[in-house]
Each structure stands twice: as C-alpha cells, then as structure tokens.
Design a protein around this motif. Sequence first.
Motif, PDB file in Angstrom:
ATOM      1  N   ALA A  41       0.571  -0.540   0.004  1.00 15.02           N
ATOM      2  CA  ALA A  41      -0.049  -0.188  -0.116  1.00 15.02           C
ATOM      3  C   ALA A  41       1.060   1.062  -0.215  1.00 15.02           C
ATOM      4  N   SER A  42       0.874   1.635  -0.788  1.00 13.34           N
ATOM      5  CA  SER A  42       0.667   3.601  -0.605  1.00 13.34           C
ATOM      6  C   SER A  42       1.009   4.140   0.635  1.00 13.34           C
ATOM      7  N   GLU A  43       1.774   5.850   0.681  1.00 16.50           N
ATOM      8  CA  GLU A  43       1.787   6.289   1.745  1.00 16.50           C
ATOM      9  C   GLU A  43      -0.117   6.833   2.045  1.00 16.50           C
ATOM     10  N   ASP A  44      -0.932   6.352   1.188  1.00 20.06           N
ATOM     11  CA  ASP A  44      -2.191   7.137   0.666  1.00 20.06           C
ATOM     12  C   ASP A  44      -3.332   6.556   1.464  1.00 20.06           C
ATOM     13  N   PRO A  45      -3.972   7.420   2.730  1.00 18.62           N
ATOM     14  CA  PRO A  45      -4.951   6.640   3.540  1.00 18.62           C
ATOM     15  C   PRO A  45      -5.277   5.983   2.890  1.00 18.62           C
ATOM     16  N   SER A  46      -6.233   6.332   2.033  1.00 16.14           N
ATOM     17  CA  SER A  46      -7.655   5.043   1.316  1.00 16.14           C
ATOM     18  C   SER A  46      -6.900   4.114   0.601  1.00 16.14           C
ATOM     19  N   ALA A  47      -5.943   4.197   0.802  1.00 14.98           N
ATOM     20  CA  ALA A  47      -4.959   2.809  -0.707  1.00 14.98           C
ATOM     21  C   ALA A  47      -5.128   2.186   0.742  1.00 14.98           C
ATOM     22  N   ILE A  48      -4.361   2.489   1.965  1.00 17.98           N
ATOM     23  CA  ILE A  48      -3.848   1.839   3.319  1.00 17.98           C
ATOM     24  C   ILE A  48      -5.199   1.152   3.508  1.00 17.98           C
ATOM     25  N   ALA A  49      -6.008   1.988   3.965  1.00 16.28           N
ATOM     26  CA  ALA A  49      -7.398   1.735   3.823  1.00 16.28           C
ATOM     27  C   ALA A  49      -7.832   0.045   3.209  1.00 16.28           C
ATOM     28  N   GLY A  50      -7.504   0.293   2.198  1.00 14.40           N
ATOM     29  CA  GLY A  50      -8.111  -0.828   1.376  1.00 14.40           C
ATOM     30  C   GLY A  50      -6.910  -2.240   1.755  1.00 14.40           C
ATOM     31  N   ASN A  51      -5.751  -1.638   1.890  1.00 15.83           N
ATOM     32  CA  ASN A  51      -4.657  -2.680   2.365  1.00 15.83           C
ATOM     33  C   ASN A  51      -4.878  -3.189   3.507  1.00 15.83           C
ATOM     34  N   THR A  94       3.103   7.334   9.955  1.00 21.77           N
ATOM     35  CA  THR A  94       2.532   7.450  10.885  1.00 21.77           C
ATOM     36  C   THR A  94       1.299   8.262  10.793  1.00 21.77           C
ATOM     37  N   GLY A  95       1.079   9.861   9.792  1.00 21.96           N
ATOM     38  CA  GLY A  95       0.255  10.469   9.750  1.00 21.96           C
ATOM     39  C   GLY A  95      -0.875   9.493   8.950  1.00 21.96           C
ATOM     40  N   ALA A  96      -0.786   8.921   7.888  1.00 22.01           N
ATOM     41  CA  ALA A  96      -1.103   8.227   6.767  1.00 22.01           C
ATOM     42  C   ALA A  96      -1.638   6.780   7.349  1.00 22.01           C
ATOM     43  N   TYR A  97      -1.127   6.190   8.115  1.00 23.47           N
ATOM     44  CA  TYR A  97      -1.942   4.940   8.665  1.00 23.47           C
ATOM     45  C   TYR A  97      -2.447   5.978   9.761  1.00 23.47           C
ATOM     46  N   ALA A  98      -3.149   6.721  10.859  1.00 20.53           N
ATOM     47  CA  ALA A  98      -3.023   7.361  12.075  1.00 20.53           C
ATOM     48  C   ALA A  98      -4.799   7.733  10.929  1.00 20.53           C
ATOM     49  N   ASP A  99      -4.869   8.329   9.734  1.00 22.22           N
ATOM     50  CA  ASP A  99      -5.844   8.558   8.688  1.00 22.22           C
ATOM     51  C   ASP A  99      -6.703   6.957   8.127  1.00 22.22           C
ATOM     52  N   ALA A 100      -5.895   6.481   8.101  1.00 19.71           N
ATOM     53  CA  ALA A 100      -6.098   5.211   7.650  1.00 19.71           C
ATOM     54  C   ALA A 100      -7.001   4.711   8.950  1.00 19.71           C
ATOM     55  N   ILE A 101      -6.817   4.555   9.805  1.00 18.37           N
ATOM     56  CA  ILE A 101      -7.441   3.593  10.770  1.00 18.37           C
ATOM     57  C   ILE A 101      -8.595   4.625  11.295  1.00 18.37           C
ATOM     58  N   LYS A 102      -8.082   5.921  11.388  1.00 16.09           N
ATOM     59  CA  LYS A 102      -9.875   6.795  11.218  1.00 16.09           C
ATOM     60  C   LYS A 102     -11.051   6.004  10.653  1.00 16.09           C
ATOM     61  N   LYS A 103     -10.972   5.814   9.590  1.00 18.32           N
ATOM     62  CA  LYS A 103     -11.731   5.103   9.110  1.00 18.32           C
ATOM     63  C   LYS A 103     -12.562   4.220   9.898  1.00 18.32           C
ATOM     64  N   PHE A 104     -11.300   2.987   9.861  1.00 17.89           N
ATOM     65  CA  PHE A 104     -12.236   2.104  10.401  1.00 17.89           C
ATOM     66  C   PHE A 104     -13.351   2.504  12.130  1.00 17.89           C
TER      67      PHE A 104
END
Length: 832
Positions: A14-24, A99-109
């Motif tokens: 997954a790239s550094e984009d929160p949506s892509a990370i959330a998908g991963n 860290t920021g990208a992962y924090a945002d991704a996790i917020k989506k859940f």
Amino acid sequence: MSAADKVKPAASPASEDPSAIAGNISYHAQYSPHFSPLAFGPEQAFYATAESVRDHLLQRWNDTYLHFHKTDPKQTYYLSMEYLQGRALTNAIGNLGITGAYADAIKKFGYELEAVAGQERDAALGNGGLGRLASCFLDSMATLNLPSWGYGLRYRYGLFKQRIAKEGQEEIAEDWLDKFSPWEIVRHDIVYPIRFFGHVEIAPDGRRKWAGGEVLSALAYDVPIPGYKTKNAISLRLWDAKATAADFNLFQFNDGQYESAAQLHSRAQQICAVLYPGDATEEGKLLRLKQQYFLCSASLQDIIFRFKERKPDRVSGKWSEFPSKVAVQMNDTHPTLAIPELMRLLMDEEGLGWDEAWDVTNKTVAYTNHTVLPEALEKWSQAVMRKLLPRHMEIIEEIDKRFREMVISTRKDMEGKIESMRVLDNNPEKPVVRMANLCVVAGHTVNGVAELHSNILKEELFADYLSIWPKKFQNKTNGITPRRWLRFCNPELSEIVTKWLKTDQWTSNLDLLTGLRKFADDEKLHAEWAAAKLASKKRLAKHVLDVTGVTIDPNSLFDIQIKRIHEYKRQLMNILGAVYRYKKLKEMSAEERQKVTPRTVMVGGKAFATYTNAKRIVKLVNDVGAVVNNDADVNKYLKVVFIPNYNVSVAEVLIPGSELSQHISTAGMEASGTSNMKFSLNGCVIIGTLDGANVEIREEVGQDNFFLFGAKADQIAGLRKERENGLFKPDPRFEEAKQFIRSGAFGTYDYTPLLDSLEGNTGFGRGDYFLVGYDFPSYIEAQARVDEAYKDKKKWIKMSILNTAGSGKFSSDRTIDQYAKEIWGISACPVP
Ligand code: H53
C-alpha cells in the motif's frame, strides 16, 4: 531472468495514501486466516494493520538483502541471548515516516491509532538493560545503513509477567506468541543441524570429528528492523529448535508409547521454551548451556553460509578473507561458545589448521563486558561442558594450554598471575571454564559500556591482560535510540524540541539538542515545556490508576525508579527514604506539612523468581504504599506506588511523565545503566551516585542539573573493610527508618531478614555489602535539596530543559558509529 526477478511482486505494498492503506488493511483482515473477517475489533485491527505495515518492511528487507549481497561489504553479526524489543507498530510506521497516513487510514475504521497500537504485546525476549541495549543497537544499525544483523533465540515464553498478590510478586508465563507475531517471517529454507553430546572421532583424513549424540534443527525466523528515514531494513534472525519427522518413532507411537515416540521433539521444544531457565538445578544449567550453544552454532553456520554465498569461488583457500567480511560481536559472555564453535567449523568442517583457524577467529570476534559483579561472570563446569560439547571442550583446553605457554615463554614476569588469567580453573573441587577469560584471550577487542566501567575493567578485572595486550581494551559508552525514547514515546515534547530547533533532524543527529541551551531561560519555552510535562504526567497518572487503583496528583513531584530489582541498585535505600519521609510527615503539625513539596514515589521492576531479598523489597514497597496512601493525614504530601509488570511499553508511559529519577547504585557496581539516559533525554532530573553512565550524564547536563550524593567508586573497598572491622557508625536517621519498619508500622510481614542484610555481622553474609547505611544520610540530604529546588518552578524547568539539551551524547547512533569504526571496521551500505 534471475530467480529474484521471477518473483518480483506485481504490485508494491500500500502506498502512503490513507485510502489505499485502509484498503490494504481490509485486505489483510479478510485474507489473513487468523480471524473471521466479520469481526474487526481493535485487536483484529491491530493484526491487520501490522500485516499491512509488514508488507512495507518486507520490501525494504528484500531490497537491503539483495543490495548487501551484490555489494558484499564487511558485515557485523551481533550475537545476543536477549532482545527486549517491546512493541513494534508505532516504531515501524514512525521510522518509515507513514504515521500520519496510517493514523488517517485507521480512523476510517472508527479507531484511533494509539488504541490499536496499544493492542500489541511486548516482545520481551530479554531481562533488562543488556537486552534493551541490543534492541536499541539494531535500530541504530539500520538507521546508519550499516551492514549488520542481530542473531538471537525465539523464546516461546519471554520475560515473565509480574503480578502483585498478597504475598508479593508472582510470576506468570508471558505468552507473547499466544495468537501470533505479525512481525516474524518463518524461513523454512534456513535450517541448520545442531548436535549435542556424542563423542570425538578421528576421520579417515586425520581430522577430528564430532559424532553421535543427538541432532536437532535450528529454524530461522526473521524480524525486519527498519531504519529511520532510510530504505534500509536489517534482520533480527531468531532461531527456534525443531526435531524432524525422522525423529518421530511411529512404531512406538502406534504401540501407545506416546511420550517416548516423540522424545526428541519434546527435548527440542525445551530449548527455546523460556528466556533464562532457572539455573539452580543441574538440569537448568545444562539447558541454559544448550541454549547458548544453539544460538552460536546456528548463527555461525549461517554466517559461513552467507560468506560463501556472496562469492561462490570463496569456497576453498580464501579463509584469510573471512575477517575482512565478517565481524562477530558477543554481547556479554553468553555467546562465548562462538569462539570454539568457529574454531571447530573452520578446522573440522573446512579443513584449516589450528594456527590459521585461530588467526581467523581472533580477527573476527570481539567481546563486550557488561558487568563486574562476580556472581554474574559466567563459569561453566568442565564436566558438563565435556559431556554436552566434547569437541568444544578439547578446543578450549588447547586454547588454555597455548595461552599458558605463550605467557610462560614471553612474559616471565607474569608467571605468578597465570593461574588466575587462565581460561580453565582446575580447582579439583569444582573445575570450571571461565567464559570471560576465554573471551579476553580469543577476542581482538574487549570493551566496557561506560567510561568508569571500562576503566574498572582495565584497572581491576582485566588488569593483568592489559599488560599483555594494551591495545585490546576500549570503551563504548552505551546509548539509546532517540526514535523510540523521545520522538515516538513523547510526541508533545518532541514537537516543542522541533519547533524551537526549527528542525526535526535531532531525531537522527541528537547532538543538535544542545541548541536548546540558549533558550533555557525563555519564558515561552518554559510554558510550553511545563504544559508538555503535565500532559505526560496526566497520562502516567491514568496508567497508575488503571493498574493499581491508586489516584496520584499530577501536581506532585513525580519521582520514579524503574529497573530490575537488585540489591546493588538499592531500591531498598529509596524505600527507606520514603519511610523516613513518611515518619517525619507524621511528626509534623498540619501547618508545617503545608510547606512540604508533595511527592509521588513510584518504583517498578521485576525480581528474578528465585532472588528472595529482591522479592522482599517488592513486597516492602507495596506494604509501605498500602499504609501511606491510605493515611489521610499525609497522603496529600506523599504517595508510594509500586508499578506492576514493568516492561518496555510501560517505560514509554512512565519516562515522559517523570520529573526526578533515581539511579542510586553503589558506585562501581552498575556498568552503565541506560534508563538514566532515557530519563534525562525526556527532561527528567537525576538523583544519583557517581556510577556507570551517571558520571558522563552529569558531565554533559552540568553538575547543577544533577543531584549527586554518595561514596565514590574508589572509596568502596575501604568502606567495606571499615564495616567488616566494626568501625562504621550508622546515622540515627538510618536507624530510625529501619526501626520504624521493624516496629510493624507496615504490617505483619517479617522484614527482619531483609533489614538484617543492612546490619554489620548478622550471619546474612555480606553485612550491608552495598553500603546503604553509609550512603543513606547523603541520600536524604540530596532529597531535601530536590524538595527545595522543586519549589522554584522556573529553576526546575530550566534544569529539565538542560537535561534534554545535554543528552545528545547518549544516542545509540553515536555508540554504534563508534563500534562500526573502532571495533568492526564496517561502513554504511545504503540501498540506493
Ligand atoms: O547491561 C546494561 C548496563 C547495566 C548492566 C546490564 C546487564 C544486564 O542487563 C544483564 C547482564 C549483565 O551482565 C549486565 O547491569 O549496567 O547498562 C547494558 O550494558
């Protein structure tokens, strides 16, 4: 097409984009077979997130391996029986800068990163300082792009979990692999045979050959270690023991003899079952020796394999090249068997003669000493060694013999010293192998871990060798990684540091912290600094409430001592000081009390399961707390709390919230200490003796910003003599504190044996060996200076800032850079 190209992944992690990370993360939640995809609580969220992060790590790990393989640099292998890794998620995304990208991704859940990260279990494959040092070193090796790996053992149960019951400390097995570890990758392609017992034969070609006995397999598990802001990720390779299907006796099993059918399997399981098996019994000792050999043999076979793999034409005749490609660092004497094992592999497997094998071994291995405590210097029974490792015992005997001959033929003046310098102690009552002596004789370099400690090694412990090999001895003052121990555990303070220094580069160049000195009187900085401290103190207070039920006041002075419980570390002096304080508070009038600096004394640490006096100390802290904290007259001014189950992640909460921290060992006994560095880095002021790295910390932060007390290292022997001769006159305050405990003020538990250990000649052996009685008055007086200083808020915050500002030297990046240049001779090999 090369084999590596054939398996190139179609898509990268997954790239550094929160949506892509959330998908991963969702992908891992669905397709990792560990949990039902329907459940996605915080725990599942942690595992799926960790697996997603692991994808990033794996890619870097593969790239780094390939790059090292092609470049073929000299590489260091750090051999350690202990690694205290703690949690990995926050550190990994921090080092990767996502860290920021992962924090945002996790917020989506619907989750917060901190809560998800809090689900992770500590990997506690170590006991204390030495293990945590190894983990800090790995972080720095990766960050500095050094070609270097760690080797260790994959203990099934790490350091025990501590519970405080009515009787005191209880130990519970810590099942860190209960579910699974998302960070390790099992390497079914990396397996080596490990033999135990058996005998030595002469092969037809005349070589000596170890045969018979039992043979187990070492299986590799790799834990990728990412560097900070670099593409490099190195490996912590942990070995697990296995037996094979061929060792399973199907006939016996079908005959109902289930246990004997799988005997070797069960013996294999024992090897990595626990960190530091109790060694009071002969079985325990044998198991510990097996563990040590298992680590050394598997690691060296792997190192030799890689040496050949990188240049296949090396197979024969190029062994003199080995030390220019391989450095082996032994973390304390625990991996000493690396010496005879390397000799054995070179002679018996590769066909080298003694002199050539010795030359290669000597140029390859180096030894770090971490203690001068006599009881911690390892000695193995020659009989046990001969039974378990017959070929190694032969080799050790030959090393001993040649060392003796060398001294006799070249140093007539040392003849009287030979017996104590020898590798073998042939005392007929108890013949042993002295592991530290073997390391000094065989290694090219020996280092201590703080200036004072290294000087003690040169002047006392290893003084005789110094005159033979004056250049062998070095100092490498320990360090800590500023990533985990400031940047990630204390985000509030980190932001302030970055803001005032106008750069975050201090994270990998810690000397930049000196830039804070010029703002040490700035009122704006003071306000921000105090606010950050208060936020951390509140987080700490919440932890204390959660785990003990005790409410503590974030406006009181937070005074912390956290470390293994040991008499030389003198937690007993701390608690006697608290008892004395309590008694004085009780004697005061209400008005007088109002002038007192309110204090919360916190003590945390584990006692070795069979160390009775250490366990009594744990019980005493708890008993004192139970009385003081419930005493309405004084509990506004004093609380005493025992923090249960101290470990790396608890330290990450406690250290940022600390204001005063105690490093009060008897001078000369603590080789370095490393938590002192963590506290100071986080703006905590130290009260301490001139011991270990305290000496250098005080030099760096300034003597006005350190509360010093106690006897100096060079006085200790004389003071002990004085005590032995009955010349010591105890201070009345010391007598008063002990008497108060003896009177039963803290319950009915019998503290007599513990308190008697502080008396002269009581039959309890060493008669206040650690000189608590001698140092107590100056300790109490230093604590009174602390109380006064804390009343002046401006002064205190300035001291706090100057502690952080003076901590640059204690980065493990500096330590590892020195090892790389001055011991290993390796240089950076960054992935392009
Ligand atoms: O090693 C730390 C030192 C500390 C010393 C500690 C240590 C262990 O944790 C275990 C065994 C041993 O011989 C020494 O006590 O002073 O800071 C890292 O060097």
